[in-house]
Design a protein around this motif. Structure first.
Motif, PDB file in Angstrom:
ATOM      1  N   GLY A  15       0.832  -1.198   0.000  1.00 45.99           N
ATOM      2  CA  GLY A  15       0.000   0.000   0.000  1.00 45.99           C
ATOM      3  C   GLY A  15       0.862   1.241   0.000  1.00 45.99           C
ATOM      4  N   CYS A  16       0.231   2.381  -0.117  1.00 45.04           N
ATOM      5  CA  CYS A  16       0.978   3.643  -0.107  1.00 45.04           C
ATOM      6  C   CYS A  16       1.564   3.867   1.279  1.00 45.04           C
ATOM      7  CB  CYS A  16       0.054   4.798  -0.442  1.00 45.04           C
ATOM      8  SG  CYS A  16      -0.565   4.741  -2.122  1.00 45.04           S
ATOM      9  N   THR A  17       2.791   4.300   1.333  1.00 46.65           N
ATOM     10  CA  THR A  17       3.407   4.637   2.609  1.00 46.65           C
ATOM     11  C   THR A  17       3.668   6.134   2.645  1.00 46.65           C
ATOM     12  OG1 THR A  17       5.629   4.262   1.778  1.00 46.65           O
ATOM     13  CG2 THR A  17       4.544   2.408   2.857  1.00 46.65           C
ATOM     14  N   SER A  18       3.635   6.673   3.835  1.00 48.97           N
ATOM     15  CA  SER A  18       3.940   8.086   4.032  1.00 48.97           C
ATOM     16  C   SER A  18       5.162   8.181   4.916  1.00 48.97           C
ATOM     17  CB  SER A  18       2.758   8.793   4.694  1.00 48.97           C
ATOM     18  OG  SER A  18       1.668   8.842   3.819  1.00 48.97           O
ATOM     19  N   ARG A  19       6.070   9.038   4.525  1.00 48.98           N
ATOM     20  CA  ARG A  19       7.303   9.250   5.283  1.00 48.98           C
ATOM     21  C   ARG A  19       7.499  10.734   5.485  1.00 48.98           C
ATOM     22  NH1 ARG A  19      11.399   4.781   3.686  1.00 48.98           N
ATOM     23  NH2 ARG A  19      10.052   3.315   2.632  1.00 48.98           N
ATOM     24  N   GLY A  20       8.213  11.074   6.534  1.00 49.25           N
ATOM     25  CA  GLY A  20       8.512  12.478   6.765  1.00 49.25           C
ATOM     26  C   GLY A  20       9.359  12.666   8.006  1.00 49.25           C
ATOM     27  N   LYS A  21       9.682  13.923   8.262  1.00 49.34           N
ATOM     28  CA  LYS A  21      10.522  14.280   9.408  1.00 49.34           C
ATOM     29  C   LYS A  21       9.956  15.516  10.079  1.00 49.34           C
ATOM     30  CE  LYS A  21      14.767  12.596   7.316  1.00 49.34           C
ATOM     31  NZ  LYS A  21      16.155  12.877   6.999  1.00 49.34           N
ATOM     32  N   PHE A  22      10.223  15.631  11.371  1.00 46.83           N
ATOM     33  CA  PHE A  22       9.948  16.868  12.094  1.00 46.83           C
ATOM     34  C   PHE A  22      10.910  16.959  13.263  1.00 46.83           C
ATOM     35  CE2 PHE A  22       7.107  13.676  13.833  1.00 46.83           C
ATOM     36  CZ  PHE A  22       7.190  13.872  15.194  1.00 46.83           C
ATOM     37  N   GLU A  23      10.983  18.121  13.868  1.00 47.68           N
ATOM     38  CA  GLU A  23      11.973  18.373  14.910  1.00 47.68           C
ATOM     39  C   GLU A  23      11.317  19.030  16.118  1.00 47.68           C
ATOM     40  OE1 GLU A  23      15.398  21.514  14.817  1.00 47.68           O
ATOM     41  OE2 GLU A  23      16.050  19.710  13.753  1.00 47.68           O
ATOM     42  N   LEU A  45       3.071   2.263  12.561  1.00 48.12           N
ATOM     43  CA  LEU A  45       3.799   3.528  12.550  1.00 48.12           C
ATOM     44  C   LEU A  45       5.188   3.284  13.114  1.00 48.12           C
ATOM     45  CD1 LEU A  45       4.058   6.636  12.343  1.00 48.12           C
ATOM     46  CD2 LEU A  45       2.998   6.756  14.602  1.00 48.12           C
ATOM     47  N   ASN A  46       6.217   3.548  12.324  1.00 46.99           N
ATOM     48  CA  ASN A  46       7.605   3.508  12.797  1.00 46.99           C
ATOM     49  C   ASN A  46       8.027   4.930  13.081  1.00 46.99           C
ATOM     50  OD1 ASN A  46       8.121   0.723  12.538  1.00 46.99           O
ATOM     51  ND2 ASN A  46       8.380   0.977  10.345  1.00 46.99           N
ATOM     52  N   LEU A  47       8.530   5.170  14.274  1.00 50.88           N
ATOM     53  CA  LEU A  47       8.958   6.494  14.689  1.00 50.88           C
ATOM     54  C   LEU A  47      10.404   6.405  15.162  1.00 50.88           C
ATOM     55  CD1 LEU A  47       7.682   9.322  14.993  1.00 50.88           C
ATOM     56  CD2 LEU A  47       7.100   8.698  17.325  1.00 50.88           C
ATOM     57  N   ILE A  48      11.313   7.030  14.423  1.00 48.41           N
ATOM     58  CA  ILE A  48      12.733   7.026  14.774  1.00 48.41           C
ATOM     59  C   ILE A  48      13.046   8.350  15.461  1.00 48.41           C
ATOM     60  CG2 ILE A  48      15.096   6.919  13.901  1.00 48.41           C
ATOM     61  CD1 ILE A  48      13.891   5.373  11.468  1.00 48.41           C
ATOM     62  N   ILE A  49      13.640   8.278  16.653  1.00 43.77           N
ATOM     63  CA  ILE A  49      13.957   9.474  17.434  1.00 43.77           C
ATOM     64  C   ILE A  49      15.468   9.560  17.567  1.00 43.77           C
ATOM     65  CG2 ILE A  49      13.602  10.691  19.602  1.00 43.77           C
ATOM     66  CD1 ILE A  49      11.127   8.826  19.986  1.00 43.77           C
ATOM     67  N   GLN A  50      16.030  10.687  17.106  1.00 40.31           N
ATOM     68  CA  GLN A  50      17.474  10.920  17.203  1.00 40.31           C
ATOM     69  C   GLN A  50      17.707  12.296  17.806  1.00 40.31           C
ATOM     70  OE1 GLN A  50      18.271  10.398  13.001  1.00 40.31           O
ATOM     71  NE2 GLN A  50      19.193   8.402  13.394  1.00 40.31           N
ATOM     72  N   VAL A  84       1.490  12.567  17.240  1.00 37.36           N
ATOM     73  CA  VAL A  84       2.635  12.348  18.118  1.00 37.36           C
ATOM     74  C   VAL A  84       2.513  13.335  19.288  1.00 37.36           C
ATOM     75  CG1 VAL A  84       5.144  12.386  18.347  1.00 37.36           C
ATOM     76  CG2 VAL A  84       4.098  11.605  16.223  1.00 37.36           C
ATOM     77  N   ALA A  85       2.357  12.783  20.487  1.00 40.85           N
ATOM     78  CA  ALA A  85       2.238  13.598  21.690  1.00 40.85           C
ATOM     79  C   ALA A  85       3.569  13.562  22.435  1.00 40.85           C
ATOM     80  CB  ALA A  85       1.107  13.087  22.573  1.00 40.85           C
ATOM     81  N   ASN A  97      15.091  14.944  16.754  1.00 40.58           N
ATOM     82  CA  ASN A  97      14.642  14.794  15.372  1.00 40.58           C
ATOM     83  C   ASN A  97      13.838  13.513  15.268  1.00 40.58           C
ATOM     84  OD1 ASN A  97      16.069  17.063  14.193  1.00 40.58           O
ATOM     85  ND2 ASN A  97      17.921  15.912  14.674  1.00 40.58           N
ATOM     86  N   PHE A  98      12.659  13.618  14.670  1.00 41.52           N
ATOM     87  CA  PHE A  98      11.762  12.488  14.491  1.00 41.52           C
ATOM     88  C   PHE A  98      11.633  12.178  13.006  1.00 41.52           C
ATOM     89  CE2 PHE A  98      10.665  14.247  18.529  1.00 41.52           C
ATOM     90  CZ  PHE A  98      10.182  13.203  19.305  1.00 41.52           C
ATOM     91  N   THR A  99      11.698  10.910  12.665  1.00 43.37           N
ATOM     92  CA  THR A  99      11.435  10.450  11.313  1.00 43.37           C
ATOM     93  C   THR A  99      10.315   9.427  11.426  1.00 43.37           C
ATOM     94  OG1 THR A  99      13.761  10.712  10.715  1.00 43.37           O
ATOM     95  CG2 THR A  99      12.414   9.358   9.263  1.00 43.37           C
TER      96      THR A  99
END
Length: 102
Positions: A15-23, A45-50, A84-85, A97-99
């Protein structure tokens, strides 16, 4: 027959996936982020936190310890809007940084 069955399986699982980043620039401030996506039939939902936080904080009710971070959180997610809370808990200094991938 086997080829058509394989094609159906590939189409169902791709299916369609959505990706993005925020800080999060100010870790001392609680915030909620809502991201509208065009994902069809999301399930995870995969959430990578760096980054770095000087003390513990929470993301979607999960406690994370402070210090240098490179963590991945996985959530069952069945909505095309990502929420995302972030709660600072004890964190006062740092930048995160969140991806995301839905």
């Amino acid at each position: 027959m086997k080829l058509s069955l394989l094609l159906i399986l590939i189409i169902n699982f791709s299916g369609c996936t959505s990706r993005g980043k925020f800080e999060v620039n100010n870790v001392a401030r609680d915030s909620v982020l809502k991201i509208a996506t065009k994902a069809s039939n999301p399930s995870m939902l995969n959430l990578i936190i760096q980054g770095y936080a000087d003390d513990s904080f929470m993301v979607n009710h999960i406690f994370l310890k402070g210090g240098p971070l490179n963590d991945t959180l996985q959530f069952d997610w069945y909505n095309d809007t990502i929420i995302v809370a972030y709660k600072s808990y004890k964190a006062k200094k740092g930048r995160l940084n969140f991806t995301y991938k839905l």
